[in-house]
Motif scaffolding. Structure first.
Motif, PDB file in Angstrom:
ATOM      1  N   UNK A 186       0.807  -1.219   0.000  1.00 37.33           N
ATOM      2  CA  UNK A 186       0.000   0.000   0.000  1.00 37.33           C
ATOM      3  C   UNK A 186       0.844   1.275   0.000  1.00 37.33           C
ATOM      4  N   UNK A 187       2.130   1.171  -0.263  1.00 37.79           N
ATOM      5  CA  UNK A 187       3.003   2.345  -0.248  1.00 37.79           C
ATOM      6  C   UNK A 187       2.882   3.107  -1.570  1.00 37.79           C
ATOM      7  N   UNK A 188       3.090   4.392  -1.480  1.00 37.18           N
ATOM      8  CA  UNK A 188       2.998   5.233  -2.674  1.00 37.18           C
ATOM      9  C   UNK A 188       4.086   4.919  -3.694  1.00 37.18           C
ATOM     10  N   UNK A 189       5.196   4.317  -3.265  1.00 36.66           N
ATOM     11  CA  UNK A 189       6.268   4.009  -4.223  1.00 36.66           C
ATOM     12  C   UNK A 189       5.860   2.902  -5.192  1.00 36.66           C
ATOM     13  N   UNK A 190       4.880   2.079  -4.825  1.00 30.71           N
ATOM     14  CA  UNK A 190       4.406   1.064  -5.761  1.00 30.71           C
ATOM     15  C   UNK A 190       3.647   1.693  -6.924  1.00 30.71           C
ATOM     16  N   UNK A 191       3.113   2.907  -6.728  1.00 30.35           N
ATOM     17  CA  UNK A 191       2.416   3.640  -7.793  1.00 30.35           C
ATOM     18  C   UNK A 191       3.377   4.530  -8.582  1.00 30.35           C
ATOM     19  N   UNK A 192       4.656   4.535  -8.198  1.00 30.47           N
ATOM     20  CA  UNK A 192       5.637   5.342  -8.907  1.00 30.47           C
ATOM     21  C   UNK A 192       5.952   6.654  -8.229  1.00 30.47           C
ATOM     22  N   UNK A 193       5.233   6.997  -7.166  1.00 32.67           N
ATOM     23  CA  UNK A 193       5.526   8.226  -6.425  1.00 32.67           C
ATOM     24  C   UNK A 193       6.723   7.991  -5.511  1.00 32.67           C
ATOM     25  N   UNK A 194       7.478   9.051  -5.291  1.00 22.66           N
ATOM     26  CA  UNK A 194       8.663   8.939  -4.451  1.00 22.66           C
ATOM     27  C   UNK A 194       8.296   9.024  -2.977  1.00 22.66           C
ATOM     28  N   UNK A 195       9.138   8.443  -2.180  1.00 24.37           N
ATOM     29  CA  UNK A 195       8.987   8.584  -0.736  1.00 24.37           C
ATOM     30  C   UNK A 195       9.299  10.035  -0.378  1.00 24.37           C
TER      31      UNK A 195
END
Length: 77
Positions: A5-14
């Motif tokens: 469920x992390x945003x990095x899986x959608x391509x957004x950076x931490x």
């Protein structure tokens, strides 16, 4: 990071970086700004190297102390 469920899986950076430390069994997090990250990581690495040198120095001290005790024992016989 591997979280589904992390945003990095959608391509957004931490966006947040944390320095985590443990004291007396408790975990403490300190927020690190992105522009300070390289400096903090370098300081952490320097600390690790220093701790390694301290451990090596302690081991050398223990060995020298053991040798000194043996010599004192031989001289007192």
């Amino acid at each position: 990071c591997g979280k589904k469920n992390c945003r990095c899986t959608r391509g957004d950076r931490h966006v947040a970086h944390y320095h985590v430390r443990y004291a007396s069994g408790a975990r403490f997090r300190t927020y690190i700004r992105r522009d300070q990250l390289a400096e903090v990581l370098a300081a952490c690495e320097a600390h690790r190297r220093l701790q390694s040198q301290i451990r090596a120095g302690r081991a050398e001290y223990k060995e020298l102390l053991a040798q000194t005790r043996k010599l004192v024992k031989l001289l007192c016989e």
